[in-house]
Scaffold this motif. Sequence first.
Motif, PDB file in Angstrom:
ATOM      1  N   GLU A 236       0.824  -1.204   0.000  1.00 16.47           N
ATOM      2  CA  GLU A 236       0.000   0.000   0.000  1.00 16.47           C
ATOM      3  C   GLU A 236       0.866   1.266   0.000  1.00 16.47           C
ATOM      4  O   GLU A 236       0.549   2.248  -0.670  1.00 16.47           O
ATOM      5  CB  GLU A 236      -0.968  -0.025   1.195  1.00 16.47           C
ATOM      6  CG  GLU A 236      -1.934   1.138   1.279  1.00 16.47           C
ATOM      7  CD  GLU A 236      -2.852   1.287   0.061  1.00 16.47           C
ATOM      8  OE1 GLU A 236      -2.954   0.360  -0.755  1.00 16.47           O
ATOM      9  OE2 GLU A 236      -3.441   2.381  -0.082  1.00 16.47           O
ATOM     10  N   VAL A 237       1.962   1.221   0.745  1.00 19.54           N
ATOM     11  CA  VAL A 237       2.882   2.368   0.759  1.00 19.54           C
ATOM     12  C   VAL A 237       3.444   2.579  -0.651  1.00 19.54           C
ATOM     13  O   VAL A 237       3.434   3.704  -1.186  1.00 19.54           O
ATOM     14  CB  VAL A 237       4.035   2.137   1.778  1.00 19.54           C
ATOM     15  CG1 VAL A 237       5.142   3.177   1.587  1.00 19.54           C
ATOM     16  CG2 VAL A 237       3.491   2.173   3.214  1.00 19.54           C
ATOM     17  N   ALA A 238       3.875   1.502  -1.267  1.00 21.15           N
ATOM     18  CA  ALA A 238       4.448   1.609  -2.617  1.00 21.15           C
ATOM     19  C   ALA A 238       3.400   2.113  -3.611  1.00 21.15           C
ATOM     20  O   ALA A 238       3.691   2.962  -4.470  1.00 21.15           O
ATOM     21  CB  ALA A 238       5.002   0.253  -3.053  1.00 21.15           C
ATOM     22  N   ARG A 239       2.167   1.632  -3.486  1.00 22.18           N
ATOM     23  CA  ARG A 239       1.097   2.032  -4.399  1.00 22.18           C
ATOM     24  C   ARG A 239       0.818   3.534  -4.280  1.00 22.18           C
ATOM     25  O   ARG A 239       0.711   4.251  -5.284  1.00 22.18           O
ATOM     26  CB  ARG A 239      -0.186   1.250  -4.079  1.00 22.18           C
ATOM     27  CG  ARG A 239      -1.341   1.487  -5.070  1.00 22.18           C
ATOM     28  CD  ARG A 239      -2.631   0.848  -4.596  1.00 22.18           C
ATOM     29  NE  ARG A 239      -3.207   1.564  -3.471  1.00 22.18           N
ATOM     30  CZ  ARG A 239      -4.090   2.570  -3.585  1.00 22.18           C
ATOM     31  NH1 ARG A 239      -4.504   2.955  -4.779  1.00 22.18           N
ATOM     32  NH2 ARG A 239      -4.554   3.185  -2.507  1.00 22.18           N
TER      33      ARG A 239
ATOM     34  N   PHE B 291      -7.339   8.209  -2.887  1.00 24.62           N
ATOM     35  CA  PHE B 291      -8.686   8.365  -2.333  1.00 24.62           C
ATOM     36  C   PHE B 291      -8.766   7.775  -0.938  1.00 24.62           C
ATOM     37  O   PHE B 291      -8.205   6.716  -0.687  1.00 24.62           O
ATOM     38  CB  PHE B 291      -9.728   7.668  -3.225  1.00 24.62           C
ATOM     39  CG  PHE B 291      -9.904   8.354  -4.541  1.00 24.62           C
ATOM     40  CD1 PHE B 291     -10.495   9.615  -4.601  1.00 24.62           C
ATOM     41  CD2 PHE B 291      -9.470   7.744  -5.714  1.00 24.62           C
ATOM     42  CE1 PHE B 291     -10.646  10.257  -5.823  1.00 24.62           C
ATOM     43  CE2 PHE B 291      -9.617   8.385  -6.935  1.00 24.62           C
ATOM     44  CZ  PHE B 291     -10.197   9.641  -6.990  1.00 24.62           C
ATOM     45  N   GLN B 292      -9.487   8.482  -0.039  1.00 22.59           N
ATOM     46  CA  GLN B 292      -9.717   7.912   1.287  1.00 22.59           C
ATOM     47  C   GLN B 292     -10.749   6.810   1.155  1.00 22.59           C
ATOM     48  O   GLN B 292     -11.886   7.043   0.749  1.00 22.59           O
ATOM     49  CB  GLN B 292     -10.210   8.976   2.267  1.00 22.59           C
ATOM     50  CG  GLN B 292     -10.438   8.368   3.645  1.00 22.59           C
ATOM     51  CD  GLN B 292     -10.630   9.391   4.733  1.00 22.59           C
ATOM     52  OE1 GLN B 292     -10.249  10.550   4.578  1.00 22.59           O
ATOM     53  NE2 GLN B 292     -11.207   8.967   5.833  1.00 22.59           N
ATOM     54  N   GLU B 293     -10.343   5.576   1.489  1.00 21.03           N
ATOM     55  CA  GLU B 293     -11.240   4.446   1.276  1.00 21.03           C
ATOM     56  C   GLU B 293     -10.781   3.250   2.096  1.00 21.03           C
ATOM     57  O   GLU B 293      -9.699   3.256   2.678  1.00 21.03           O
ATOM     58  CB  GLU B 293     -11.252   4.064  -0.205  1.00 21.03           C
ATOM     59  CG  GLU B 293      -9.896   3.618  -0.700  1.00 21.03           C
ATOM     60  CD  GLU B 293      -9.840   3.409  -2.209  1.00 21.03           C
ATOM     61  OE1 GLU B 293     -10.854   3.586  -2.889  1.00 21.03           O
ATOM     62  OE2 GLU B 293      -8.751   3.031  -2.691  1.00 21.03           O
ATOM     63  N   THR B 294     -11.635   2.245   2.142  1.00 19.58           N
ATOM     64  CA  THR B 294     -11.295   0.978   2.777  1.00 19.58           C
ATOM     65  C   THR B 294     -10.830   0.028   1.691  1.00 19.58           C
ATOM     66  O   THR B 294     -11.479  -0.102   0.664  1.00 19.58           O
ATOM     67  CB  THR B 294     -12.534   0.384   3.475  1.00 19.58           C
ATOM     68  OG1 THR B 294     -13.000   1.342   4.420  1.00 19.58           O
ATOM     69  CG2 THR B 294     -12.189  -0.899   4.203  1.00 19.58           C
ATOM     70  N   ARG B 295      -9.677  -0.604   1.927  1.00 16.94           N
ATOM     71  CA  ARG B 295      -9.158  -1.525   0.919  1.00 16.94           C
ATOM     72  C   ARG B 295      -9.008  -2.927   1.499  1.00 16.94           C
ATOM     73  O   ARG B 295      -8.842  -3.107   2.703  1.00 16.94           O
ATOM     74  CB  ARG B 295      -7.800  -1.033   0.388  1.00 16.94           C
ATOM     75  CG  ARG B 295      -7.911   0.334  -0.312  1.00 16.94           C
ATOM     76  CD  ARG B 295      -6.568   0.833  -0.813  1.00 16.94           C
ATOM     77  NE  ARG B 295      -6.028   0.061  -1.926  1.00 16.94           N
ATOM     78  CZ  ARG B 295      -6.359   0.258  -3.208  1.00 16.94           C
ATOM     79  NH1 ARG B 295      -7.248   1.185  -3.540  1.00 16.94           N
ATOM     80  NH2 ARG B 295      -5.793  -0.476  -4.153  1.00 16.94           N
ATOM     81  N   GLY B 296      -9.085  -3.910   0.626  1.00 15.65           N
ATOM     82  CA  GLY B 296      -8.881  -5.298   1.044  1.00 15.65           C
ATOM     83  C   GLY B 296      -7.503  -5.770   0.615  1.00 15.65           C
ATOM     84  O   GLY B 296      -6.781  -5.041  -0.083  1.00 15.65           O
TER      85      GLY B 296
ATOM     86  N   THR C 169      -3.374  -4.688  -2.726  1.00 12.06           N
ATOM     87  CA  THR C 169      -4.562  -4.186  -2.044  1.00 12.06           C
ATOM     88  C   THR C 169      -5.543  -3.730  -3.123  1.00 12.06           C
ATOM     89  O   THR C 169      -5.140  -3.396  -4.238  1.00 12.06           O
ATOM     90  CB  THR C 169      -4.237  -3.003  -1.112  1.00 12.06           C
ATOM     91  OG1 THR C 169      -3.757  -1.913  -1.904  1.00 12.06           O
ATOM     92  CG2 THR C 169      -3.183  -3.373  -0.078  1.00 12.06           C
ATOM     93  N   PHE C 170      -6.860  -3.769  -2.795  1.00 16.63           N
ATOM     94  CA  PHE C 170      -7.853  -3.354  -3.800  1.00 16.63           C
ATOM     95  C   PHE C 170      -8.979  -2.584  -3.110  1.00 16.63           C
ATOM     96  O   PHE C 170      -9.237  -2.779  -1.918  1.00 16.63           O
ATOM     97  CB  PHE C 170      -8.413  -4.593  -4.534  1.00 16.63           C
ATOM     98  CG  PHE C 170      -9.059  -5.585  -3.615  1.00 16.63           C
ATOM     99  CD1 PHE C 170     -10.413  -5.502  -3.308  1.00 16.63           C
ATOM    100  CD2 PHE C 170      -8.301  -6.598  -3.024  1.00 16.63           C
ATOM    101  CE1 PHE C 170     -11.014  -6.410  -2.442  1.00 16.63           C
ATOM    102  CE2 PHE C 170      -8.905  -7.514  -2.146  1.00 16.63           C
ATOM    103  CZ  PHE C 170     -10.253  -7.406  -1.857  1.00 16.63           C
ATOM    104  N   THR C 171      -9.658  -1.733  -3.862  1.00 15.90           N
ATOM    105  CA  THR C 171     -10.738  -0.915  -3.304  1.00 15.90           C
ATOM    106  C   THR C 171     -11.890  -1.774  -2.819  1.00 15.90           C
ATOM    107  O   THR C 171     -12.361  -2.650  -3.544  1.00 15.90           O
ATOM    108  CB  THR C 171     -11.280   0.033  -4.396  1.00 15.90           C
ATOM    109  OG1 THR C 171     -10.210   0.842  -4.851  1.00 15.90           O
ATOM    110  CG2 THR C 171     -12.387   0.923  -3.846  1.00 15.90           C
ATOM    111  N   GLN C 172     -12.349  -1.555  -1.567  1.00 15.80           N
ATOM    112  CA  GLN C 172     -13.542  -2.247  -1.099  1.00 15.80           C
ATOM    113  C   GLN C 172     -14.723  -1.291  -1.049  1.00 15.80           C
ATOM    114  O   GLN C 172     -15.753  -1.537  -1.616  1.00 15.80           O
ATOM    115  CB  GLN C 172     -13.316  -2.863   0.286  1.00 15.80           C
ATOM    116  CG  GLN C 172     -12.748  -4.262   0.194  1.00 15.80           C
ATOM    117  CD  GLN C 172     -12.665  -4.934   1.538  1.00 15.80           C
ATOM    118  OE1 GLN C 172     -12.605  -4.290   2.569  1.00 15.80           O
ATOM    119  NE2 GLN C 172     -12.636  -6.249   1.523  1.00 15.80           N
TER     120      GLN C 172
END
Length: 492
Positions: free
Chosen positions: A237-240, A252-257, A265-268
Amino acid sequence: MDRAVEYEAVIGLEVHAELETRSKMFCACPVVDVTQAEPNSAVCPVCAGMPGVLPVVNRRAVEYALRVALALECEIAPMSLFARKNYFYPDLPKGYQISQYDQPLARNGRLIISTPTGERAISIRRVHLEEDTGKLTHVHENGGSYSLLDLNRAGVPLLEIVSEPHLTSAEEVRAYAVALRSILRYVGANSGDMQKGVLRIEPNVSVRLRGDKELGVRTEIKNLNSFRALERAVAHEVARQIELLRRGEPVFQETRGWDEVREVTFTQRRKETEDDYRYFPEPDLPPLEISREWIEEVRRSLPELPYVKRQRFQREYALNTYEIDLLIEDRFVADFFEDVIRSAPQVSPHAVANWMIGEVFSLLNQTGVLLEESHLSPEGLAALLTMVQRQEINQSTAKNVLAEMFISGKSPEKIVSEQGLAQISDETVIQEWVEDVLQAYPREVAAYWEGKEGLRQWFFGQVMRAAQGKANPQVVHQVLQRQLEQRRKAKG
Ligand code: ADP
Ligand code: MG
Ligand code: ZN
């Protein structure tokens, strides 16, 4: 420019720990293992969210929460409040979750973490009590889909521990999680079983230009069920995010899985804002009041905590940090280690540590049992290591005896005498084995004389084989050396 120099990661952790009480947070239903129990077998009108019922606070849960908060050096609020956190989701039958909001049980603590570059104190923002939700299982089959709901988990006491955003790398995040899990287990509040979901760790990750004062936009990663997944997900996630910022794109502020297989990691879902929850004070529960006396009583009942133990082990046993961290993570293992030392005063702490970390841990890994579940006792291990120390058995025999003790619980003396494993140091006996071997391999003996020095170790192995591993290795080396010399002289 090196991206690691240009950007820095800022990470804060929200940790949810189920408390190991017998009953639920606000009702008398038992807390059951949700991976084992029949679904919806531990449910009553209170935790099922029926109208007209009243919650009652579980005192044991508050005590566990206090134990954790005090172990984290928090300030305890003499009075804290329960609030309703409103949201509609099928795993929450009441339509709201009872939690603590602006007046939590505890604040301003710290957790000492141990990283390869040394110890660091990470600030804890707050520790509060709440209740767990039910468990939804989404099923897709035959082109349709439906969801199963298990309310066994609904209303289980849950402790939320929130750090300040002071962690700076995936390694530190892992160290924080390890240290926190260790404390939770030391004080008896939580089993630490991440696979079973009783301990859930959610990192909030952002990055910013190095030296910036403002925090960057953060994402929150959910459903990480191992330290390994936690560390990898944060690193990814840091690298992304760094990559996005470098390309001039927004985070974007969001919850990721976390996708375990693809390791991304991917957008939830987009994060709800605080207002969506419409928090308000829980009208059915009085304020939670905690007396000075109770706080002091709980404080006195705490065990020696991991970071205090770490320092004491350094002083008393002169072990390195790596060894100490492995020995203290689990309180039972640490106590076991010290019991062995007490029962085997002739054996050095270093030797005990080596046997525990090497042989004992690998037996635990192979069999998947915990030390407390195994048949091995500290007295048994102490007796075994004393026999090695006195040269009554050799190292490799001792390893086999240990494996046997682990399964049967027999004493090492018994195993050694029953199986005739005692070490043989008698020179005349060993001499016969050596002579047999040298006679059987004349060509190898000749090659050794011609300078193939390495064959000595091979002869040694043959002698040990003849001795079924029981010969005293030092005596074998001496006799072998002498015999080879004598034969060379006799020939020359
Ligand atoms: P919530 O996620 O429930 O809105 P908070 O805003 O208090 O709660 O933050 C939760 C966690 O996120 C805390 O551990 C905090 O340290 C961390 N956090 C907050 N802002 C950031 C940020 N910009 N970057 C990284 N972590 C953050
Ligand atoms: Mg959050
Ligand atoms: Zn109930």
